[in-house]
Write an enzyme that holds these catalytic residues in place. Structure first.
Site, PDB file in Angstrom:
ATOM      1  N   ARG A 145      11.107  -0.739  11.154  1.00 48.50           N
ATOM      2  CA  ARG A 145       9.986  -0.450  12.059  1.00 48.50           C
ATOM      3  C   ARG A 145       9.956  -1.389  13.263  1.00 48.50           C
ATOM      4  NH1 ARG A 145       4.797   0.243   8.175  1.00 48.50           N
ATOM      5  NH2 ARG A 145       3.857  -0.952   9.865  1.00 48.50           N
ATOM      6  N   ARG A 172      -0.668  -8.590  13.420  1.00 50.04           N
ATOM      7  CA  ARG A 172      -1.220  -7.647  12.422  1.00 50.04           C
ATOM      8  C   ARG A 172      -2.002  -8.406  11.350  1.00 50.04           C
ATOM      9  NH1 ARG A 172       4.256  -4.863  11.093  1.00 50.04           N
ATOM     10  NH2 ARG A 172       3.188  -4.050   9.262  1.00 50.04           N
ATOM     11  N   LYS A 229       0.844  -1.213   0.000  1.00 54.25           N
ATOM     12  CA  LYS A 229       0.000   0.000   0.000  1.00 54.25           C
ATOM     13  C   LYS A 229       0.874   1.255   0.000  1.00 54.25           C
ATOM     14  CE  LYS A 229      -2.011  -1.153   3.909  1.00 54.25           C
ATOM     15  NZ  LYS A 229      -1.346  -2.441   4.244  1.00 54.25           N
ATOM     16  N   ARG A 284      -9.998   0.616   8.497  1.00 54.56           N
ATOM     17  CA  ARG A 284      -9.451  -0.683   8.870  1.00 54.56           C
ATOM     18  C   ARG A 284     -10.452  -1.571   9.582  1.00 54.56           C
ATOM     19  NH1 ARG A 284      -3.782   0.256   8.644  1.00 54.56           N
ATOM     20  NH2 ARG A 284      -2.543  -1.537   9.286  1.00 54.56           N
ATOM     21  N   ARG A 301      12.009  -5.332   4.991  1.00 54.65           N
ATOM     22  CA  ARG A 301      11.750  -3.924   4.657  1.00 54.65           C
ATOM     23  C   ARG A 301      12.577  -2.937   5.493  1.00 54.65           C
ATOM     24  NH1 ARG A 301       5.688  -2.144   5.466  1.00 54.65           N
ATOM     25  NH2 ARG A 301       6.038  -2.945   7.549  1.00 54.65           N
TER      26      ARG A 301
HETATM   27  P1  AP5 Z   1       4.859  -1.725   1.819  1.00 55.03           P
HETATM   28  O1  AP5 Z   1       4.498  -0.883   0.647  1.00 55.03           O
HETATM   29  O2  AP5 Z   1       5.676  -1.126   2.898  1.00 55.03           O
HETATM   30  O3  AP5 Z   1       3.548  -2.432   2.398  1.00 55.03           O
HETATM   31  P2  AP5 Z   1       2.295  -1.827   3.160  1.00 55.03           P
HETATM   32  O4  AP5 Z   1       1.089  -2.484   2.591  1.00 55.03           O
HETATM   33  O5  AP5 Z   1       2.347  -0.348   3.154  1.00 55.03           O
HETATM   34  O6  AP5 Z   1       2.588  -2.446   4.578  1.00 55.03           O
HETATM   35  P3  AP5 Z   1       2.501  -1.844   6.041  1.00 55.03           P
HETATM   36  O7  AP5 Z   1       3.264  -2.827   6.898  1.00 55.03           O
HETATM   37  O8  AP5 Z   1       2.950  -0.425   6.083  1.00 55.03           O
HETATM   38  O9  AP5 Z   1       1.005  -1.963   6.312  1.00 55.03           O
HETATM   39  P4  AP5 Z   1       0.309  -2.050   7.672  1.00 55.03           P
HETATM   40  O10 AP5 Z   1      -1.084  -1.960   7.228  1.00 55.03           O
HETATM   41  O11 AP5 Z   1       0.654  -3.218   8.504  1.00 55.03           O
HETATM   42  O12 AP5 Z   1       0.952  -0.847   8.494  1.00 55.03           O
HETATM   43  P5  AP5 Z   1       0.440   0.603   8.830  1.00 55.03           P
HETATM   44  O13 AP5 Z   1       1.604   1.516   8.831  1.00 55.03           O
HETATM   45  O14 AP5 Z   1      -0.743   0.971   8.010  1.00 55.03           O
HETATM   46  O15 AP5 Z   1       5.617  -3.016   1.232  1.00 55.03           O
HETATM   47  C1  AP5 Z   1       6.245  -3.946   2.109  1.00 55.03           C
HETATM   48  C2  AP5 Z   1       7.614  -4.372   1.521  1.00 55.03           C
HETATM   49  O16 AP5 Z   1       7.400  -5.114   0.330  1.00 55.03           O
HETATM   50  C3  AP5 Z   1       8.506  -3.193   1.126  1.00 55.03           C
HETATM   51  O17 AP5 Z   1       9.819  -3.479   1.509  1.00 55.03           O
HETATM   52  C4  AP5 Z   1       8.400  -3.101  -0.387  1.00 55.03           C
HETATM   53  O18 AP5 Z   1       9.605  -2.650  -0.959  1.00 55.03           O
HETATM   54  C5  AP5 Z   1       8.061  -4.525  -0.787  1.00 55.03           C
HETATM   55  N1  AP5 Z   1       7.140  -4.569  -1.911  1.00 55.03           N
HETATM   56  C6  AP5 Z   1       6.018  -3.804  -2.081  1.00 55.03           C
HETATM   57  N2  AP5 Z   1       5.398  -4.122  -3.239  1.00 55.03           N
HETATM   58  C7  AP5 Z   1       6.145  -5.132  -3.807  1.00 55.03           C
HETATM   59  C8  AP5 Z   1       6.025  -5.889  -5.013  1.00 55.03           C
HETATM   60  N3  AP5 Z   1       5.006  -5.691  -5.871  1.00 55.03           N
HETATM   61  N4  AP5 Z   1       6.956  -6.841  -5.250  1.00 55.03           N
HETATM   62  C9  AP5 Z   1       7.983  -7.049  -4.383  1.00 55.03           C
HETATM   63  N5  AP5 Z   1       8.158  -6.348  -3.237  1.00 55.03           N
HETATM   64  C10 AP5 Z   1       7.253  -5.409  -2.941  1.00 55.03           C
HETATM   65  O19 AP5 Z   1      -0.100   0.421  10.308  1.00 55.03           O
HETATM   66  C11 AP5 Z   1       0.764   0.191  11.404  1.00 55.03           C
HETATM   67  C12 AP5 Z   1      -0.022   0.166  12.700  1.00 55.03           C
HETATM   68  O20 AP5 Z   1      -0.658   1.450  12.927  1.00 55.03           O
HETATM   69  C13 AP5 Z   1      -1.186  -0.833  12.764  1.00 55.03           C
HETATM   70  O21 AP5 Z   1      -0.747  -2.130  13.115  1.00 55.03           O
HETATM   71  C14 AP5 Z   1      -2.076  -0.188  13.830  1.00 55.03           C
HETATM   72  O22 AP5 Z   1      -1.570  -0.417  15.122  1.00 55.03           O
HETATM   73  C15 AP5 Z   1      -1.940   1.295  13.515  1.00 55.03           C
HETATM   74  N6  AP5 Z   1      -2.967   1.756  12.575  1.00 55.03           N
HETATM   75  C16 AP5 Z   1      -2.753   2.185  11.296  1.00 55.03           C
HETATM   76  N7  AP5 Z   1      -3.918   2.528  10.705  1.00 55.03           N
HETATM   77  C17 AP5 Z   1      -4.893   2.313  11.608  1.00 55.03           C
HETATM   78  C18 AP5 Z   1      -6.312   2.467  11.573  1.00 55.03           C
HETATM   79  N8  AP5 Z   1      -6.949   2.888  10.481  1.00 55.03           N
HETATM   80  N9  AP5 Z   1      -7.014   2.151  12.701  1.00 55.03           N
HETATM   81  C19 AP5 Z   1      -6.386   1.725  13.797  1.00 55.03           C
HETATM   82  N10 AP5 Z   1      -5.048   1.543  13.899  1.00 55.03           N
HETATM   83  C20 AP5 Z   1      -4.302   1.834  12.807  1.00 55.03           C
END
Ligand code: AP5
Ligand code: ZN
Length: 230
Positions: free
Chosen positions: A162, A173, A13, A88, A127
């Site tokens: 992270r 997660r 994402k 979410r 990552r």
């Molecule tokens: P990356 O693009 O970093 O993946 P992502 O989907 O953004 O993953 P996140 O881990 O950031 O998502 P998340 O939902 O767990 O975390 P968030 O920060 O939202 O890609 C991952 C890796 O793969 C990278 O190294 C990239 O280079 C590689 N890659 C990408 N695409 C590729 C491809 N096509 N081929 C090969 N490699 C590839 O949330 C963190 C925390 O915040 C949550 O756990 C929660 O505690 C809190 N939080 C966030 N939002 C909310 C909400 N709405 N409500 C409540 N709590 C929340």
């Protein structure tokens, strides 16, 4: 472009948000990034959410919804935005629908990025990010040209990993995604807004698929045929 990118942790994402942001001149609104910035800056919000994030649980809805509503009111959202990591759960999806109606904003679509769980763990565990400019990298899939320097801002030795990217938290997660986030898919499908892309494809192919499913004549709420991973 006004879209939601939906998908499990590690689906790409953030990666796709940054690619689309540069191409279309829109802003990425990542709830995860907003929370992490607050944690880093030691704000009261950061102190409130740090332990929750490190355990991989969801931050309470009232905090998250208020933060998004305020963020959407900022001037830089006028040209468009990509919501990354919000909503979410069903309560957040309902709150967003109400909020957008009140603000007079219409979404172009909700894009679900599909990736197998095994692949997610591999992606997350490799990552790292440039703390200078936020550019994301991967030990295997996207290495910087020079090991210790960011391709984009050329900062040296500023890569970070992270705190919630350890195996136990990643498992939590994923559990939270399947239990609480996946149930919002029928919410958007029933509104004819859901588009599905194969998140296992190479990064630039995923971008192309997102652009294709967002075209007004696309009726993609089925996964596209699998592509070879790059
Ligand atoms: P990356 O693009 O970093 O993946 P992502 O989907 O953004 O993953 P996140 O881990 O950031 O998502 P998340 O939902 O767990 O975390 P968030 O920060 O939202 O890609 C991952 C890796 O793969 C990278 O190294 C990239 O280079 C590689 N890659 C990408 N695409 C590729 C491809 N096509 N081929 C090969 N490699 C590839 O949330 C963190 C925390 O915040 C949550 O756990 C929660 O505690 C809190 N939080 C966030 N939002 C909310 C909400 N709405 N409500 C409540 N709590 C929340
Ligand atoms: Zn950088």
């Amino acid at each position: 472009m006004r879209i939601i990118l939906l998908g499990p942790p590690g689906a790409g994402k953030g990666t796709q948000s940054r690619l689309l942001m540069e191409k279309y001149g829109v802003v990425q609104i990542s709830t995860g990034d907003l929370f992490r910035e607050n944690v880093k800056a030691g704000t009261p919000l950061g102190k409130q959410v740090e332990a929750i994030i490190n355990e991989g649980k969801l931050v309470p809805d009232e905090i998250t919804i208020k933060m998004i509503s305020e963020r959407l009111d900022r001037a830089d959202c006028k040209n468009g935005f990509i919501l990354d990591g919000f909503p979410r759960n069903v309560a957040q999806a309902e709150a967003l629908e109400k909020m957008l109606k009140e603000k007079g904003i219409k979404l172009d679509g909700v894009v679900r990025m599909e990736v197998d769980d095994d692949k997610l763990v591999e992606r997350i565990s490799g990552r790292f990010t440039c703390s200078g400019c936020g550019e994301g990298y991967h030990d295997k899939f996207k290495k910087p040209a020079q090991a210790d320097s960011c391709d984009k801002c050329h900062a040296n030795g500023k890569f970070t990993r992270r705190a919630d990217d350890n195996e136990a938290t990643v498992r939590e997660r994923l559990k939270v995604y399947h239990g609480q986030t996946a149930p919002i898919l029928p919410f958007y499908k029933s509104r004819g807004m859901l588009k599905i892309v194969n998140g296992m494809a190479a990064m630039e192919d995923v971008t192309a698929e997102i652009e294709a499913v967002l075209k007004p004549d696309s009726d993609s709420d089925k996964p596209p045929p699998p592509r070879m991973c790059g």
